[in-house]
Design an enzyme around this catalytic site. Structure first.
Site, PDB file in Angstrom:
ATOM      1  N   THR A 152       9.565   8.239  -6.603  1.00 20.01           N
ATOM      2  CA  THR A 152       9.368   9.863  -6.863  1.00 20.01           C
ATOM      3  C   THR A 152      10.650  10.539  -6.625  1.00 20.01           C
ATOM      4  O   THR A 152      11.535  10.250  -5.767  1.00 20.01           O
ATOM      5  CB  THR A 152       8.346  10.300  -5.914  1.00 20.01           C
ATOM      6  OG1 THR A 152       6.972   9.258  -5.931  1.00 20.01           O
ATOM      7  CG2 THR A 152       8.308  11.690  -6.114  1.00 20.01           C
ATOM      8  N   GLY A 191       8.959   7.583   1.797  1.00 20.40           N
ATOM      9  CA  GLY A 191       8.545   7.452   3.143  1.00 20.40           C
ATOM     10  C   GLY A 191       9.883   6.457   3.846  1.00 20.40           C
ATOM     11  O   GLY A 191      10.220   5.420   3.088  1.00 20.40           O
ATOM     12  N   GLU A 456      -0.717   6.910  -5.104  1.00 21.51           N
ATOM     13  CA  GLU A 456      -1.470   6.173  -5.635  1.00 21.51           C
ATOM     14  C   GLU A 456      -2.230   6.640  -6.920  1.00 21.51           C
ATOM     15  O   GLU A 456      -3.217   6.006  -7.079  1.00 21.51           O
ATOM     16  CB  GLU A 456      -2.434   5.192  -4.747  1.00 21.51           C
ATOM     17  CG  GLU A 456      -1.669   4.656  -3.624  1.00 21.51           C
ATOM     18  CD  GLU A 456      -0.238   3.549  -3.732  1.00 21.51           C
ATOM     19  OE1 GLU A 456      -0.314   3.230  -5.020  1.00 21.51           O
ATOM     20  OE2 GLU A 456       0.486   3.453  -2.761  1.00 21.51           O
TER      21      GLU A 456
END
Lengths: 698, 698
Positions: A152, A191, A456
């Site tokens: 992302t 993350g 997701e």
């Protein structure tokens, strides 16, 4: 902190005590808690969970008592310490991957190794060549390097093709130049990247000889392995605080013409030939779509237990919290009524209790379907092609089922995570004022769960995929070329009866109730098909219809799977007839409450009459609430959450709600260590800070 | 913190820049932003706001740049410093109460003086005798004592009669003994109590000579005025962290047979005669119910602007955030589409945009009604009774209107705060992944707003009061004894036509659309009356129906008030025809979208046909979205939020979304000051903490 005075320590809550009230609730029902729990999880899993839990409880670093008080930096600090300890416990106790995952679930907070232990390892394993696995995966498995998965970007989420980061092949020195041409190219939300990772799998547009080949994965070192400082021409950091998930260091990452060697590009499915400087595809990464389906199925599976935490807390507390008397109560009845007796509380909590079971059985069925299909495909694949490196050849039937499973999992992921997230907030509010306290345990859990509705596959975006699949299936049914699966079966059945109509006995027959859900989903499918294919409506003008369609189909899947699970020998053998009857009431409550909420669609489709919907609302749902009410506490007990896991004053198994609220506020709360100067004309802010003395701020 | 490298500082977002996109949006519409803003707030209020804002911006203590990063203690610390400064600014600039409230609103965070400045002062003023006002109010106004209002207890929220704290009259020494007999008697959730207040108005059950007279207010000193330590036999502290509202020190408070003098009991409406030891009532505290109605009306009024912050942020960001191409776009169109062009985003945001105006006009109308009625009642009161101290005598008509206003304000408080709270969460999710970042500005604002759905009457509990009033009105209509007000008017009209039925042209006529809402609310009222009075259903079995009924009546009120506001000369004189048409589209969108959501009730009541509801969904609502879309940015601009107030990267007026996100993460985020040791086998947690060196934790 001023000690709690002796006269306070002697105080007890008034009236019947929480433990007495919960004991009375448990005495009212015969639902066999242990057997039901075993049906949900199996004895083996329950025992394993207990074993791991005992280890965690004995470790000081996992002590939760300061979790709700700590600020961002402190929470991250603790989370990192826990992640390290968890890794070492895994080695010490020789835990399987399953046991390790169980431990993470019990700790119930995202940790800084999260993406290393999932996407980083998975991607290296699935998309690396044997040589790359030797180079990177071995070290990663040993935590000699810590990685993350950087896809992302600041300007691009769902649309992977729009990523801006580039990896340009330099044919001179045989390297890739990783570059962030714009600010929006910055990796974002990644993350484990913010503070922890020293490696990243970076998704970047591969450019060879001026031509773009789309996004590809590159393994890139970003920090020094000794000093942990960012390498030159790399800018990396934490993106800041979030609505939840603050134990995780989601990060940003920018590159300035940063060179990486040829081996960095993960080359199982495509590579740049360093001799010819040619881009080469080899095999298809379709197994990866299988992984995505698997991930979404686990989200469906988890949604039930995610929601069950909130339902457990709110239901137990509602049996203890008493408010007003029933207006119609006989004068002889004294004292206030537990709020769980009020229908306005029941209508909020009990359908969610039903949903926990509905989602659990649906997730379980999805996982089973996935595993079976995967086995079939692997068997075919091994027969057809025993060499590693080339992509798998899929069998026609395996891939048909996978397509159905893929679409179904998209829709169910969206529906189930929405039900869980919104249901948790309903549970929090059903706890009244105390639901707002962090000690309720619901708010922090809800905040951490929320991203599941976005990642997701964004829950709104996903519904387009479901609609596209349903339209395609409907076209195949009309053309007579449909593959055989559940979706085409319900569409075919609807089509054969559409002109005759239906007459489902939704209140008298459970199989008719399931059929009504299938009918409404099929009706909406053919209606959408008409709008698109016959009336030529713009795709954009149909998005709202597609969203409804996906929801309708997914609701059908949940209702069908819940019903099927209750018919299965596995369930029927596990619990007695009375318990089966309670589970059957839960099924009917879930289905009829959903049907009533979506009443106008059911009515418009002809799946049921106005009178049936009206009866559902005014009579049947209310009767089901009354049937389930006495079993509510035992039903939530069957989810088997340990108090340590719930970390909730309101949801304690022993009902000591008020004692626990008070203890946390009076004994644990660090804000009570400061004494302020309350006057506006004083330039001192604090009179006294424990361990510090006077502090001035103004 | 590592400085942002020069090569990063040169980067810009790709593609069309945010400011270009917003400029293009603003060029697409002719809605006169300033004029519309003046219609909403008046020029005077806007100018006043700007003046106060300039003062706040120039004060360092109000700098917001660390708000999203700070932990609980730090946030409270800053909030206290701000509260002190605000008080001093009020004195310095000689601000009116209105200007002071404006300043608080602009700061947009609950502060530790919050309850002192509202409920403490109000209660002293309204319920104190002249002597008590001299004793307490003068000092309180001067901040020589800081107070709060301690009603809610650990075991009792909504049910004030159930409070456990006692105040027992001691006829020997002429004191009251304040006592907490149980743990659940602990005061809980009391704003400003945790650390700040040294006085509290304590609601306690008055006991005189063994007889209980129900809850009464007592002014009680709880902390030393010099040391600020709790007094003996008082246990007080902060209740701990919450889902939001963490700048406020909500507190707990327990008493151990704590003596207070006779003057402590606020005695305007009832007192204990110290000579006779008799309990005496004097006059009625009905003006206080007026205050409650006023407070609820302000909640309705604020709900519009509370929601407008989220809508402003999400709408601006959706005009900048681009994702995918429209599937049906011509090949010549390049680049990605702003997500605000997708109908799935429009259907989430634009009805909420419409709701901001609907709630604003409704709140304004409530406030006007309240003021007019209050004036009438005060005039009568002054004529009839010019002495202070005795309670006001209400006129019959004033009290009838007040009863209607009271019930209406209950229902509207519940509906409007629910719309605002849930709408904010919809806005947050409509921002996709970035909505989850604190920098979106929506999450923290939502968290702070949530308690509004619980306090001043729990939104679920309130619906019972509305239903009770509607049933009473319906009975009066049947008996021919109904007072004249809007509620009885719609019930009477429904009753006269119930057997004939109706034929509302909901799509063609706006007044018919309003009438359809009145029809459905009336239908549900008489249906509930039948269930209760004819069929004798239990109150508890009707709670869900009552909830729906209250919602239906309140939705009618909102639709009616919005429509009325658009017809008023004030509105029609303020903006041009085109703008009126846009506002009218917003009205229709709000009404028709609500109608469609509640389709089955409208259909069941006969207010509209299945075909009308179907057309609403598939055609009319979609057409209204398209009509409003070009004006979306100017419509949110009209709410006039300053960037300083919004404190949102995504909602910036200039569209510099990505620059601001990046700046906050890279330059302001304190987590980036630490460098971790990432390896699990190391016993060092941090390699380097800025200003500290190595720190070990394991």
């Amino acid at each position: 902190m001023a000690p709690t005075p002796a006269w306070v320590k002697k105080l007890e809550p008034s009236g019947p005590q929480g433990h007495e009230l919960l004991a009375a609730e448990r005495a009212k029902s015969n639902v066999p808690v242990e057997k039901l729990q075993e049906l949900l999880f199996t004895k083996k899993v329950i025992d394993q969970k207990q074993k791991v839990l005992d280890v965690l409880k004995s470790e000081k670093v996992f002590d939760k008592s300061q979790n709700y008080f700590a600020g961002r930096t402190e929470r991250f600090e603790t989370a990192l310490a826990r992640a390290k300890r968890l890794r070492n416990l895994k080695l010490k106790h020789n835990w399987t991957l399953d046991e390790f995952r169980t431990a993470s679930e019990l700790i119930s907070e995202p940790g800084p190794y999260g993406l290393h232990e999932s996407m980083f390892l998975i991607t290296l394993n699935e998309q690396g060549t044997p040589e790359q696995r030797d180079e990177f995966l071995v070290k990663a498995n040993d935590y000699k390097i810590i990685g993350c998965y950087a896809q992302t970007e600041l300007g691009h989420g769902s649309n992977v093709r729009g990523l801006e980061t580039t990896a340009t092949w330099d044919s001179q020195d045989k390297t890739f130049i990783i570059h962030s041409p714009h600010l929006t190219a910055s990796k974002w939300w990644i993350g484990s990247l913010g503070r922890t990772a020293n490696y990243a799998v970076v998704m970047a547009q591969l450019i060879v000889d001026g031509k773009s080949h789309g996004p590809h994965p590159f393994v890139v070192q970003i920090r020094d392995l000794k000093t942990h400082e960012p390498l030159e021409n790399v800018h990396v950091g934490d993106i800041g605080p979030k609505f939840g998930y603050n134990t995780m260091d989601n990060g940003f990452l920018l590159f300035n013409k940063y060179k990486v060697p040829h081996i960095s590009m993960l080359a199982r499915f495509s590579r740049v030939n360093p001799d010819t400087n040619q881009y080469v595809r080899q095999g298809s990464p379709s197994l990866i779509y299988g992984t995505l389906t698997w991930v979404r199925s686990t989200i469906v599976m988890q949604a039930g237990s995610v929601l069950a935490r909130g339902v457990t807390i709110a239901t137990r507390y509602s049996a203890i919290r008493r408010q007003f008397q029933d207006r119609d109560a006989p004068a002889s009845e004294v004292g206030e009524t537990p709020v769980l007796n009020y229908t306005m509380v029941q209508i909020r909590l009990l359908p969610l209790l039903a949903a926990t079971f509905a989602l659990h059985f649906t997730g379980k069925s999805m996982m089973n379907l996935y595993s079976e299909n995967q086995k079939k495909m692997n068997a075919k694949h091994e027969n057809a092609n025993s060499s590693r490196g080339a992509g798998p050849e899929e069998t026609q039937s395996g891939s048909d089922i996978l397509a159905d499973l893929h679409a179904t999992s998209c829709g169910l992921k969206a529906l189930s995570s929405t039900i869980a997230a919104e249901g948790l907030e309903v549970c929090r509010r059903a706890c009244g004022g105390h639901g707002y306290s962090s000690f309720s345990g619901i708010g922090p859990w809800y905040s951490d769960y929320l991203p599941t509705t976005t990642w997701e596959g964004d829950n709104y975006m996903l519904t387009q995929q479901v609609a596209r699949y349903l339209l395609k299936s409907a076209r195949a049914v009309i053309a007579g070329s449909a593959p055989s699966n559940d979706t085409t079966a319900i569409l075919t059945s609807f089509r054969s009866r559409a002109s005759i109509g239906c007459a489902f006995d939704i209140l008298g027959s459970s199989s008719d109730l399931v059929a009504a859900f299938a009918w409404r989903a099929s009706f909406l499918t053919f209606e959408a098909l008409k709008h698109r294919d016959e009336q030529g409506k713009a795709w954009n003008d149909l998005l709202v219809d597609f969203y409804r369609l996906s929801k309708a189909h997914s609701q059908y899947m949940v209702v069908k799977n819940f019903y099927t699970a209750l018919q299965s020998p596995e369930t029927r053998g596990a619990v007695d007839q009375n318990t089966l009857a309670v589970l059957h009431s839960l099924f009917r409550l879930y289905a009829l409450h959903t049907l009533e909420q979506e009443g106008s669609e059911f009515y418009a489709s002809g799946a049921c009459s106005k009178h049936q919907i009206s009866l559902t609302r005014t009579t049947t749902v209310m009767a089901l609430l009354a049937e389930i009410r006495p079993h509510a506490i035992r039903l939530v007990d069957a989810w088997g959450f340990d108090d340590w896991v719930l970390d909730s004053s309101l949801g304690r198994y022993d009902g000591k709600v008020y004692e626990d609220m008070f203890y946390r506020a009076s004994e644990l709360n660090p804000l009570n260590r400061i004494t302020v100067d309350p006057y506006p004309d004083s330039d001192v802010l604090f009179r006294r800070v424990e361990g510090e003395g006077v502090r001035s701020k103004l």
